[in-house]
Design an enzyme around this catalytic site. Structure first.
Site, PDB file in Angstrom:
ATOM      1  N   ASP A   1      -7.067   1.286   0.340  1.00 54.12           N
ATOM      2  CA  ASP A   1      -5.750   0.731   0.654  1.00 54.12           C
ATOM      3  C   ASP A   1      -5.448  -0.478  -0.232  1.00 54.12           C
ATOM      4  O   ASP A   1      -4.316  -0.640  -0.716  1.00 54.12           O
ATOM      5  CB  ASP A   1      -5.693   0.303   2.118  1.00 54.12           C
TER       6      ASP A   1
ATOM      7  N   ASP B   1       0.846   3.873  -3.299  1.00 52.59           N
ATOM      8  CA  ASP B   1       0.467   5.273  -3.167  1.00 52.59           C
ATOM      9  C   ASP B   1       1.447   6.161  -3.922  1.00 52.59           C
ATOM     10  O   ASP B   1       1.054   7.117  -4.596  1.00 52.59           O
ATOM     11  CB  ASP B   1       0.422   5.635  -1.686  1.00 52.59           C
TER      12      ASP B   1
ATOM     13  N   GLU C   1      -4.375   0.566  -3.731  1.00 51.09           N
ATOM     14  CA  GLU C   1      -2.981   1.024  -3.745  1.00 51.09           C
ATOM     15  C   GLU C   1      -2.020  -0.169  -3.703  1.00 51.09           C
ATOM     16  O   GLU C   1      -0.992  -0.174  -4.386  1.00 51.09           O
ATOM     17  CB  GLU C   1      -2.729   1.958  -2.568  1.00 51.09           C
TER      18      GLU C   1
ATOM     19  N   GLU D   1       0.835  -1.207   0.000  1.00 52.49           N
ATOM     20  CA  GLU D   1       0.000   0.000   0.000  1.00 52.49           C
ATOM     21  C   GLU D   1       0.869   1.257   0.000  1.00 52.49           C
ATOM     22  O   GLU D   1       0.615   2.216  -0.742  1.00 52.49           O
ATOM     23  CB  GLU D   1      -0.904  -0.023   1.225  1.00 52.49           C
TER      24      GLU D   1
END
Length: 227
Positions: free
Chosen positions: A118, A49, A121, A45
């Site tokens: 989440d 991002d 990502e 995650e």
């Protein structure tokens, strides 16, 4: 490690076939079901991002070559925020293949904004590690699609936009009321109700109060503007 039929269908929805199936398996594993022998998706995650951010920054610069930094920043935020990631996750039905612990499943984890955002990502990071930056970029641009072209309309901060809507009609600012908190202390889940003075309201759930307030404001704004 082999993918299940459901995971292969998800792979097809992503448009990326994994050479290393274990990367997708890890991306789909929530911390509520992790163990010493089963890694969760939190590190992915973190990486995903950053990959998403770079792809979106490049895409926005290419989309509007005359835009200033002040114009680009809110557009960027609209495209990479958790709500946008969760929306894309719903588009590819990520919730159906997430691996969750019993407590998360019982509390509707497959529909929670924070878990979906989440997870999306983490999936981006898995594609990046499996196929490189170009593969991740291609998938992101395909899945975010028209959102990039229409981002100007989505770049408004939902809480600010809702407050402006209320003030334009002589109302006080909206109230944001926490109606529930669940989950462990290290991963709380908040439910917030956004309410206008005339009684209209909308509720949203997320992994932070801020995200829940923004999501509730966006839901209520969409409702009142549609009316």
């Amino acid at each position: 490690m082999k993918l299940s039929a459901e995971q292969k269908a998800f792979e097809a929805r992503l448009g990326h076939r994994f050479a290393r199936a274990e990367l997708l398996q890890r991306a789909l594993t929530h911390s509520s079901i992790s163990s010493p022998t089963r890694s969760d998706n939190q590190r992915l995650e973190f990486l995903g991002d950053r990959v998403l951010g770079l792809v979106m920054a490049e895409a926005l610069l290419a989309e509007d070559r005359a835009a200033t930094e002040g114009q680009l920043a809110p557009r960027y935020n609209a495209l990479v925020r958790k709500e946008a990631c969760a929306d894309v996750a719903r588009q590819v039905d990520l919730g159906a293949v997430l691996k969750l612990g019993r407590s998360e499943m019982m509390t509707g984890g497959r529909r929670k904004l924070a878990l979906l955002g989440d997870g999306m990502e983490a999936v981006i990071a898995a594609v990046y590690l499996d196929g490189g930056f170009d593969a991740a970029k291609a998938m992101i641009l395909r899945l975010w699609g028209e959102r990039i072209k229409k981002v100007e309309a989505d770049a408004r901060d939902p809480k600010t936009a809702l407050q402006e809507w209320a003030q334009a009609r002589g109302m006080p600012p909206p109230d944001y009321i926490q109606t529930d908190r669940s989950g462990p202390d290290h991963a709380p889940v908040f439910t917030i109700c956004a309410r206008l003075a005339d009684g209209q309201e909308a509720t949203a759930t997320a992994g932070s109060k801020r995200q829940a307030e923004q999501a509730a404001a966006a839901a209520l704004l969409g409702r009142v503007e549609a009316d």
